[in-house]
Design a protein around this motif. Structure first.
Motif, PDB file in Angstrom:
ATOM      1  N   GLY A   1       0.769  -1.244   0.000  1.00  0.00           N
ATOM      2  CA  GLY A   1       0.000   0.000   0.000  1.00  0.00           C
ATOM      3  C   GLY A   1       0.792   1.281   0.000  1.00  0.00           C
ATOM      4  N   THR A   2       2.127   1.208   0.032  1.00  0.00           N
ATOM      5  CA  THR A   2       2.941   2.418   0.080  1.00  0.00           C
ATOM      6  C   THR A   2       2.819   3.197  -1.225  1.00  0.00           C
ATOM      7  N   GLY A   3       2.660   4.522  -1.119  1.00  0.00           N
ATOM      8  CA  GLY A   3       2.503   5.376  -2.295  1.00  0.00           C
ATOM      9  C   GLY A   3       3.839   5.801  -2.878  1.00  0.00           C
ATOM     10  N   LEU A   4       4.473   4.896  -3.591  1.00  0.00           N
ATOM     11  CA  LEU A   4       5.785   5.178  -4.167  1.00  0.00           C
ATOM     12  C   LEU A   4       5.673   6.026  -5.422  1.00  0.00           C
ATOM     13  N   ILE A   5       6.563   6.985  -5.539  1.00  0.00           N
ATOM     14  CA  ILE A   5       6.618   7.861  -6.711  1.00  0.00           C
ATOM     15  C   ILE A   5       7.449   7.181  -7.783  1.00  0.00           C
ATOM     16  N   ASP A   6       6.897   7.093  -8.995  1.00  0.00           N
ATOM     17  CA  ASP A   6       7.614   6.524 -10.131  1.00  0.00           C
ATOM     18  C   ASP A   6       8.147   7.675 -10.978  1.00  0.00           C
ATOM     19  N   PRO A   7       9.475   7.860 -11.033  1.00  0.00           N
ATOM     20  CA  PRO A   7      10.046   8.968 -11.819  1.00  0.00           C
ATOM     21  C   PRO A   7      10.050   8.629 -13.307  1.00  0.00           C
TER      22      PRO A   7
ATOM     23  N   ALA B   1       7.404   5.822   9.189  1.00  0.00           N
ATOM     24  CA  ALA B   1       7.545   7.062   8.411  1.00  0.00           C
ATOM     25  C   ALA B   1       6.240   7.496   7.755  1.00  0.00           C
ATOM     26  N   VAL B   2       5.457   6.523   7.271  1.00  0.00           N
ATOM     27  CA  VAL B   2       4.257   6.875   6.499  1.00  0.00           C
ATOM     28  C   VAL B   2       2.989   6.855   7.338  1.00  0.00           C
ATOM     29  N   GLY B   3       3.090   6.371   8.596  1.00  0.00           N
ATOM     30  CA  GLY B   3       1.913   6.299   9.431  1.00  0.00           C
ATOM     31  C   GLY B   3       1.468   7.656   9.936  1.00  0.00           C
ATOM     32  N   PRO B   4       0.314   7.709  10.545  1.00  0.00           N
ATOM     33  CA  PRO B   4      -0.185   8.984  11.093  1.00  0.00           C
ATOM     34  C   PRO B   4       0.802   9.603  12.076  1.00  0.00           C
ATOM     35  N   ALA B   5       0.982  10.907  11.991  1.00  0.00           N
ATOM     36  CA  ALA B   5       1.924  11.597  12.896  1.00  0.00           C
ATOM     37  C   ALA B   5       1.367  11.574  14.306  1.00  0.00           C
TER      38      ALA B   5
END
Length: 289
Positions: free
Chosen positions: A202-208, A285-289
């Protein structure tokens, strides 16, 4: 071959390696050595790649006790004569596809296999992270290592990451390796097994998109900043430029101000324990602050 003492293993090239005596003295590529250490095996020594210097890269070494191990060099500086003189029972190397031994010159790889039993495991883009991990586990089991894979730890880490990414506004995650103060290598997620695993969870990885290069897109820091990542997975291997060298670049400073910088090792040990740590770090890192 005496079946009680002998050993055999078919590697990812389809090569069957047969050894008359069960291997006890193992030399491995540093990533493979770190993986075997996580499985309870103490290598005799390690070697590195063309990206490495005179000393082993601690980022690749995992929990290996480097002070207790012999390093046989790296890349073109591999000390083949020293390796032969050490009389290992087995050498474990990795490949990024095509069966080519990674990290050393082809002629050295040929000489190595002519003299010593060699097993090569594929860690390249055509393998899943699960598949790579399972192959190392299978090798470790044949070497009679005393270990229990940290399966439960990995499952908990996977669940944590799924939960952390299961929200409408996902963090934008960019994986990169700093070439220097002016240039970055932006990872193409589909070519890295660990990044594909993150995406599957489910991680929102950026594809360059665009540019040349199969695994990386070469870009300047302004292009990286324009992607507006919330989290940056930054290569921590010794061949990547450290963060201190980048701080004169305004675009890197903009990334630091916006994004959480998380260490990423593209050559991490291929064990349940190491993968659990990586997934947990990303979940934090990606979880709620």
């Amino acid at each position: 071959m005496n079946p009680s003492n002998g050993w055999e293993f078919t590697d990812d090239r389809g090569h069957l390696t047969v050894v008359r005596r069960h291997p006890a003295r193992v030399v491995a590529y540093v990533q493979a050595g770190a993986t075997l250490w996580d499985h309870g095996l103490h290598p005799l020594g390690i070697f590195g790649s063309h990206h490495d210097g005179d000393t082993p890269d601690p980022a690749k070494a995992g929990e290996l006790p480097l002070a207790e191990l012999r390093s046989f060099g790296a890349g073109s500086a591999l000390d083949l004569d020293g390796l032969f003189a050490a009389e290992p029972d087995l050498v474990v190397a990795v490949s990024y596809g095509g069966g080519q031994v990674y990290g050393i010159d082809p002629e050295a790889a040929k000489r190595l296999e002519e003299r010593l039993p060699l097993v090569v495991l594929d860690v390249g883009k055509d393998r899943s992270l699960d598949g790579i991990r399972d192959r190392f586990t299978a090798l470790a089991r044949t070497l009679r290592t005393a270990f229990e894979p940290a399966v439960a730890d990995l499952e908990r880490a996977e669940d944590r990451l799924r939960a952390a990414t299961a929200r409408p506004a996902r963090s934008r995650v960019l994986a990169l390796s700093a070439a220097g103060p002016e240039t970055a290598y932006l990872a193409r997620p589909e070519t890295w097994p660990d990044l594909r695993a993150l995406a599957e969870l489910g991680t929102g990885l950026i594809d360059p998109v665009g540019g040349s290069g199969a695994n990386w897109r070469t870009a300047d820091w302004s292009e990286a900043a324009a992607l507006e990542p919330d989290v940056v997975l930054a290569d921590v291997r010794a061949n990547a430029a450290p963060r201190e060298r980048l701080r004169d670049n305004a675009h890197w400073r903009a990334i630091e101000e916006r994004a959480l910088i998380v260490p990423w090792n593209p050559e991490a040990p291929c064990s349940h324990r190491a993968h659990a740590r990586f997934l947990s770090t990303v979940a934090d890192a990606v979880g709620p602050a």
